[in-house]
Design a protein around this motif. Structure first.
Motif, PDB file in Angstrom:
ATOM      1  N   ARG A 215       0.838  -1.194   0.000  1.00  9.26           N
ATOM      2  CA  ARG A 215       0.000   0.000   0.000  1.00  9.26           C
ATOM      3  C   ARG A 215       0.876   1.249   0.000  1.00  9.26           C
ATOM      4  O   ARG A 215       1.754   1.379   0.856  1.00  9.26           O
ATOM      5  N   CYS A 216       0.610   2.124  -0.968  1.00  8.01           N
ATOM      6  CA  CYS A 216       1.441   3.311  -1.180  1.00  8.01           C
ATOM      7  C   CYS A 216       0.574   4.565  -1.211  1.00  8.01           C
ATOM      8  O   CYS A 216      -0.470   4.578  -1.868  1.00  8.01           O
ATOM      9  N   VAL A 217       1.035   5.590  -0.503  1.00 11.49           N
ATOM     10  CA  VAL A 217       0.366   6.895  -0.550  1.00 11.49           C
ATOM     11  C   VAL A 217       1.440   7.973  -0.586  1.00 11.49           C
ATOM     12  O   VAL A 217       2.273   8.060   0.322  1.00 11.49           O
ATOM     13  N   ASP A 221       1.284  16.720   1.701  1.00 14.00           N
ATOM     14  CA  ASP A 221       0.999  16.756   3.134  1.00 14.00           C
ATOM     15  C   ASP A 221       1.370  15.386   3.705  1.00 14.00           C
ATOM     16  O   ASP A 221       0.580  14.442   3.661  1.00 14.00           O
ATOM     17  N   ARG A 222       2.577  15.286   4.227  1.00 17.29           N
ATOM     18  CA  ARG A 222       3.101  13.996   4.685  1.00 17.29           C
ATOM     19  C   ARG A 222       2.187  13.342   5.716  1.00 17.29           C
ATOM     20  O   ARG A 222       1.957  12.126   5.688  1.00 17.29           O
ATOM     21  N   GLU A 223       1.685  14.113   6.650  1.00 19.94           N
ATOM     22  CA  GLU A 223       0.861  13.535   7.710  1.00 19.94           C
ATOM     23  C   GLU A 223      -0.463  13.015   7.173  1.00 19.94           C
ATOM     24  O   GLU A 223      -1.010  12.044   7.699  1.00 19.94           O
ATOM     25  N   ARG A 224      -0.978  13.661   6.127  1.00 21.37           N
ATOM     26  CA  ARG A 224      -2.202  13.138   5.511  1.00 21.37           C
ATOM     27  C   ARG A 224      -1.939  11.777   4.874  1.00 21.37           C
ATOM     28  O   ARG A 224      -2.741  10.851   4.994  1.00 21.37           O
ATOM     29  N   ALA A 225      -0.813  11.665   4.178  1.00 22.44           N
ATOM     30  CA  ALA A 225      -0.456  10.382   3.573  1.00 22.44           C
ATOM     31  C   ALA A 225      -0.346   9.294   4.617  1.00 22.44           C
ATOM     32  O   ALA A 225      -0.844   8.175   4.446  1.00 22.44           O
ATOM     33  N   ARG A 226       0.290   9.623   5.721  1.00 23.02           N
ATOM     34  CA  ARG A 226       0.472   8.617   6.770  1.00 23.02           C
ATOM     35  C   ARG A 226      -0.855   8.266   7.447  1.00 23.02           C
ATOM     36  O   ARG A 226      -1.089   7.120   7.817  1.00 23.02           O
ATOM     37  N   ALA A 227      -1.727   9.240   7.590  1.00 22.90           N
ATOM     38  CA  ALA A 227      -3.031   8.963   8.201  1.00 22.90           C
ATOM     39  C   ALA A 227      -3.861   8.043   7.305  1.00 22.90           C
ATOM     40  O   ALA A 227      -4.517   7.108   7.796  1.00 22.90           O
ATOM     41  N   LEU A 228      -3.831   8.284   5.998  1.00 21.54           N
ATOM     42  CA  LEU A 228      -4.559   7.409   5.078  1.00 21.54           C
ATOM     43  C   LEU A 228      -4.012   5.986   5.140  1.00 21.54           C
ATOM     44  O   LEU A 228      -4.769   5.015   5.193  1.00 21.54           O
ATOM     45  N   GLY A 229      -2.694   5.863   5.127  1.00 15.83           N
ATOM     46  CA  GLY A 229      -2.092   4.535   5.204  1.00 15.83           C
ATOM     47  C   GLY A 229      -2.368   3.857   6.525  1.00 15.83           C
ATOM     48  O   GLY A 229      -2.656   2.652   6.574  1.00 15.83           O
ATOM     49  N   ARG A 230      -2.306   4.619   7.617  1.00 19.88           N
ATOM     50  CA  ARG A 230      -2.552   4.046   8.944  1.00 19.88           C
ATOM     51  C   ARG A 230      -3.970   3.508   9.054  1.00 19.88           C
ATOM     52  O   ARG A 230      -4.206   2.409   9.558  1.00 19.88           O
ATOM     53  N   ASN A 231      -4.935   4.284   8.586  1.00 17.91           N
ATOM     54  CA  ASN A 231      -6.333   3.847   8.650  1.00 17.91           C
ATOM     55  C   ASN A 231      -6.541   2.556   7.851  1.00 17.91           C
ATOM     56  O   ASN A 231      -7.232   1.636   8.292  1.00 17.91           O
ATOM     57  N   ALA A 232      -5.923   2.498   6.666  1.00 22.19           N
ATOM     58  CA  ALA A 232      -6.106   1.329   5.804  1.00 22.19           C
ATOM     59  C   ALA A 232      -5.482   0.084   6.414  1.00 22.19           C
ATOM     60  O   ALA A 232      -6.093  -0.994   6.437  1.00 22.19           O
ATOM     61  N   VAL A 233      -4.255   0.198   6.908  1.00 24.74           N
ATOM     62  CA  VAL A 233      -3.576  -0.965   7.477  1.00 24.74           C
ATOM     63  C   VAL A 233      -4.284  -1.429   8.746  1.00 24.74           C
ATOM     64  O   VAL A 233      -4.488  -2.635   8.959  1.00 24.74           O
ATOM     65  N   ALA A 234      -4.684  -0.498   9.594  1.00 24.06           N
ATOM     66  CA  ALA A 234      -5.384  -0.876  10.823  1.00 24.06           C
ATOM     67  C   ALA A 234      -6.689  -1.603  10.511  1.00 24.06           C
ATOM     68  O   ALA A 234      -7.033  -2.591  11.179  1.00 24.06           O
ATOM     69  N   PHE A 235      -7.405  -1.134   9.502  1.00 31.95           N
ATOM     70  CA  PHE A 235      -8.648  -1.811   9.128  1.00 31.95           C
ATOM     71  C   PHE A 235      -8.366  -3.226   8.642  1.00 31.95           C
ATOM     72  O   PHE A 235      -9.086  -4.173   8.984  1.00 31.95           O
ATOM     73  N   MET A 236      -7.324  -3.401   7.840  1.00 31.98           N
ATOM     74  CA  MET A 236      -6.976  -4.734   7.350  1.00 31.98           C
ATOM     75  C   MET A 236      -6.656  -5.669   8.514  1.00 31.98           C
ATOM     76  O   MET A 236      -7.030  -6.847   8.500  1.00 31.98           O
ATOM     77  N   GLN A 310       3.901  -4.849  -6.201  1.00 36.18           N
ATOM     78  CA  GLN A 310       2.613  -4.373  -6.697  1.00 36.18           C
ATOM     79  C   GLN A 310       2.206  -3.137  -5.899  1.00 36.18           C
ATOM     80  O   GLN A 310       1.883  -3.230  -4.717  1.00 36.18           O
ATOM     81  N   VAL A 311       2.234  -1.998  -6.547  1.00 31.99           N
ATOM     82  CA  VAL A 311       1.827  -0.749  -5.914  1.00 31.99           C
ATOM     83  C   VAL A 311       0.311  -0.725  -5.799  1.00 31.99           C
ATOM     84  O   VAL A 311      -0.407  -0.895  -6.796  1.00 31.99           O
ATOM     85  N   SER A 312      -0.171  -0.509  -4.585  1.00 34.82           N
ATOM     86  CA  SER A 312      -1.615  -0.493  -4.337  1.00 34.82           C
ATOM     87  C   SER A 312      -1.995   0.804  -3.635  1.00 34.82           C
ATOM     88  O   SER A 312      -1.251   1.312  -2.788  1.00 34.82           O
ATOM     89  N   PHE A 313      -3.154   1.341  -3.982  1.00 35.92           N
ATOM     90  CA  PHE A 313      -3.677   2.515  -3.298  1.00 35.92           C
ATOM     91  C   PHE A 313      -4.474   2.083  -2.061  1.00 35.92           C
ATOM     92  O   PHE A 313      -4.617   0.892  -1.780  1.00 35.92           O
ATOM     93  N   VAL A 314      -5.002   3.064  -1.324  1.00 34.51           N
ATOM     94  CA  VAL A 314      -5.817   2.761  -0.146  1.00 34.51           C
ATOM     95  C   VAL A 314      -7.110   3.549  -0.211  1.00 34.51           C
ATOM     96  O   VAL A 314      -7.213   4.567  -0.899  1.00 34.51           O
ATOM     97  N   ARG A 315      -8.079   3.055   0.521  1.00 30.73           N
ATOM     98  CA  ARG A 315      -9.356   3.768   0.613  1.00 30.73           C
ATOM     99  C   ARG A 315      -9.132   5.150   1.226  1.00 30.73           C
ATOM    100  O   ARG A 315      -8.327   5.327   2.127  1.00 30.73           O
ATOM    101  N   GLY A 316      -9.879   6.113   0.723  1.00 30.42           N
ATOM    102  CA  GLY A 316      -9.760   7.475   1.219  1.00 30.42           C
ATOM    103  C   GLY A 316      -8.924   8.367   0.322  1.00 30.42           C
ATOM    104  O   GLY A 316      -8.996   9.604   0.427  1.00 30.42           O
ATOM    105  N   MET A 317      -8.110   7.767  -0.552  1.00 28.10           N
ATOM    106  CA  MET A 317      -7.339   8.570  -1.505  1.00 28.10           C
ATOM    107  C   MET A 317      -8.278   9.125  -2.569  1.00 28.10           C
ATOM    108  O   MET A 317      -9.197   8.431  -3.012  1.00 28.10           O
ATOM    109  N   ASP A 318      -8.044  10.364  -2.982  1.00 31.30           N
ATOM    110  CA  ASP A 318      -8.800  10.898  -4.105  1.00 31.30           C
ATOM    111  C   ASP A 318      -7.960  10.737  -5.380  1.00 31.30           C
ATOM    112  O   ASP A 318      -6.831  10.228  -5.339  1.00 31.30           O
TER     113      ASP A 318
END
Length: 333
Positions: A215-217, A221-236, A310-318
């Motif tokens: 999962r790549c973001v 805004d570095r903190e936004r990228a990390r928040a999106l990734g954190r939410n996705a990984v935690a949900f998984m 395999q580069v993958s996006f996460v939910r919440g990315m526009d």
């Protein structure tokens, strides 16, 4: 740098045609393979057919199709059709899926998933090589009808697995392995299982294409990228069935997974994300600035035995986030 693939989530797209549009863009950027998965949304086969017809060199993979959702014969027909349509650029990605999807969506009993995977591989290859479905197994016992188009080249078959026994199965019988959510130490440990499986099959691990999903973001805004990734990984780890959480727990993070799961019981997604420490986020996902993400991918791709990422996006990315991420990682190609 290892090869870069792109995992395309159909839920990010309004129409199947736009999945094909993303594949066209991926080919222009230099990605090697585009893969896409299937759960309870679109049937992904038509989107892959469109993508194959609009490209010339890009390879395609299903990551993944379930052996409970389609019979082995239908999987063989699907793989052989997409292989023919793409002039041999298709890889059939299979995985055991989960009890929830198998039982609550497909209405099938989730029994003996690894045996079913092995026999499905064997039936697909039997149909391709012999032109007949004749097979005598524990799960499938087929008297045999002839494939109307006769024998054919066998499309490569990849397996998405997590556990040691399942990964040995991939090493022994599959042409590729698609893991995800592994730390560096964790994937090196599991690569040993893959090698053991290859040894059991009398072959080299070099014959198995290893392409972890990451999962790549990328965001200014570095903190936004990390928040999106954190939410996705935690949900998984906490909500998306037991297997991803169990796998990460077995990699030495049992306490973290337990805390995330406890938060999910209360459906407290903020607490789930807060329970994922920075150190583990940085082990499991490439999130942050463009340079940070590229460095992460180069480092992870340098692990002996990995052939592609395999580069993958996460939910919440526009769409802007996805474009930024593609632009950043494609600079490595």
């Amino acid at each position: 740098m290892t090869e870069l693939d792109l995992f395309v989530d159909p839920s990010d797209h309004d129409r199947p045609q736009s999945v094909a549009d993303r594949a066209v863009d991926a080919e222009k950027l230099g990605f090697t393979t585009v893969s896409t998965g299937e759960t309870t949304g679109w049937n992904v086969v038509p989107a892959l057919a469109l993508a194959a017809d609009r490209t010339s060199d890009l390879r395609f993979s299903t990551a993944i199709l379930s052996p409970y959702a389609r019979s082995p014969a239908l999987l063989a027909q699907t793989a052989l059709t997409l292989s023919s349509l793409s002039d041999g650029r298709f890889r059939l990605g299979l995985g055991a899926s989960s009890p929830a999807i198998t039982e609550r969506w497909h209405g099938q009993a989730y029994d003996r998933p690894l045996r079913r995977l092995r026999e499905t591989i064997e039936v697909v290859r039997t149909i391709a090589v012999t032109g007949s479905s004749t097979y005598d197994g524990d799960i499938f016992d087929l008297d045999g009808l002839n494939y109307e188009r006769g024998s054919s080249a066998v499309p490569p078959i990849d397996l998405a697995t997590l556990g040691p026994t399942a990964t040995e199965l991939a090493g022994r019988f599959a042409d590729g392995w698609m893991p995800q959510l592994f730390t560096r130490d964790g994937i090196e440990m599991r690569l040993a299982d893959l090698r053991h499986g290859a040894d059991l099959g009398g072959r080299s691990i070099d014959e198995v294409r290893v392409a972890p999903i990451v999962r790549c973001v990328v965001c200014e805004d570095r903190e936004r990228a990390r928040a999106l990734g954190r939410n996705a990984v935690a949900f998984m780890l906490g909500a998306y069935g037991p297997y991803y959480g169990n796998s990460v727990a077995d990699q030495g993070y049992a306490d973290v997974v337990a805390e995330i799961r406890a938060a999910w019981e209360d459906r407290d997604t903020d607490a789930m994300a807060a329970a994922l420490p920075d150190s583990l986020l940085d082990e499991l996902a490439a999130v942050g600035t463009a340079e940070e993400v590229r460095e992460w991918l180069v480092d992870y791709g340098s692990i002996d035995g990995i052939d592609a990422i395999q580069v993958s996006f996460v939910r919440g990315m526009d769409e802007a986030d996805r474009e930024n991420t593609l632009d950043a990682v494609s600079a490595l190609l």
